[in-house]
Design an enzyme around this catalytic site. Structure first.
Site, PDB file in Angstrom:
ATOM      1  CE  LYS A 271       0.381  -0.732   5.294  1.00 19.72           C
ATOM      2  NZ  LYS A 271       0.066   0.545   4.641  1.00 19.72           N
TER       3      LYS A 271
ATOM      4  CB  SER B 228      -3.692  -0.986   3.994  1.00 25.88           C
ATOM      5  OG  SER B 228      -3.226   0.099   4.764  1.00 25.88           O
TER       6      SER B 228
END
EC number: 3.4.21.88
Length: 201
Positions: free
Chosen positions: A157, A120
């Site tokens: 993230k 990601s």
């Protein structure tokens, strides 16, 4: 001292941890087995490089003839404390997998490594298998790359605070952000990612 290649850092970190735990250095076979190096010849080449760069010295005709040099001023072995998902959150893994050597100037108290799993964060040049150097802290600024716990599960993230909600943004256009709104979930910042290290083997 000269900079080390990633594999040399792994060898040096294992030797350092082995000596700290056992009081004596490992054999070439023990190094090869732990780091999955095929044969002692490959280990010897790494040790020759470490000796040439001034990190250790070797004694001939001794199976454990390895002595560390100048470790207190330059390098430190940090734990790889498990895996963090660069993708959907997953339960954090906190077992110590191994140790990795790093320049002492990069380290503040409590700093540790986590191994990245998932894709990601590929547009931030963070890929599966990388080691993320994490500095523990409970807060973050917008755009910081963080390790966060979302409802008890860990994820890596980019952090954004937007009014009354938090957005954990992946760096992959094929993945959706994680939005945490008031009353809809629990999020805690574990630390900020301050470096990425990529073993080449």
């Amino acid at each position: 001292m000269q900079e080390l290649a990633p594999r040399q850092q792994q060898v040096l970190a294992f030797i350092t941890g082995f000596i700290a735990e056992n009081g004596y250095p490992p054999t070439l076979r023990e190094i090869a087995a732990h780091l999955k190096i095929s044969g002692t010849l490959g280990v010897s080449k790494h040790l020759e490089a470490l000796e040439r760069k001034g990190y250790l010295r070797r004694e001939a005709n001794s199976s454990r003839g390895i002595a560390l040099v100048g470790r207190t001023d330059t390098a430190l072995s940090l734990p790889v404390a498990g895996v963090v998902r660069a993708g959907l959150p997953q339960p954090a893994v906190e077992d110590i997998e191994e140790y990795f050597a790093i320049d002492r100037s990069m380290v503040r108290g409590g700093t540790f490594f986590l191994r990245v799993k998932g894709d990601s964060m590929i547009n931030a040049a963070i890929v599966e298998g990388d080691l993320a150097l994490v500095r523990p802290q409970a807060t973050a600024e917008n755009r910081d790359i963080v390790v966060a716990m979302v409802d008890g599960e860990a994820t890596l993230k980019r952090f954004y605070r937007q009014r009354d909600q938090i957005r954990l943004q992946p760096e992959n256009p094929n993945m959706d952000p994680i939005i945490i709104r008031p009353g809809e979930g629990d999020v805690a910042i574990i630390g900020k990612v301050v470096g990425i290290y990529r073993p080449l083997e």
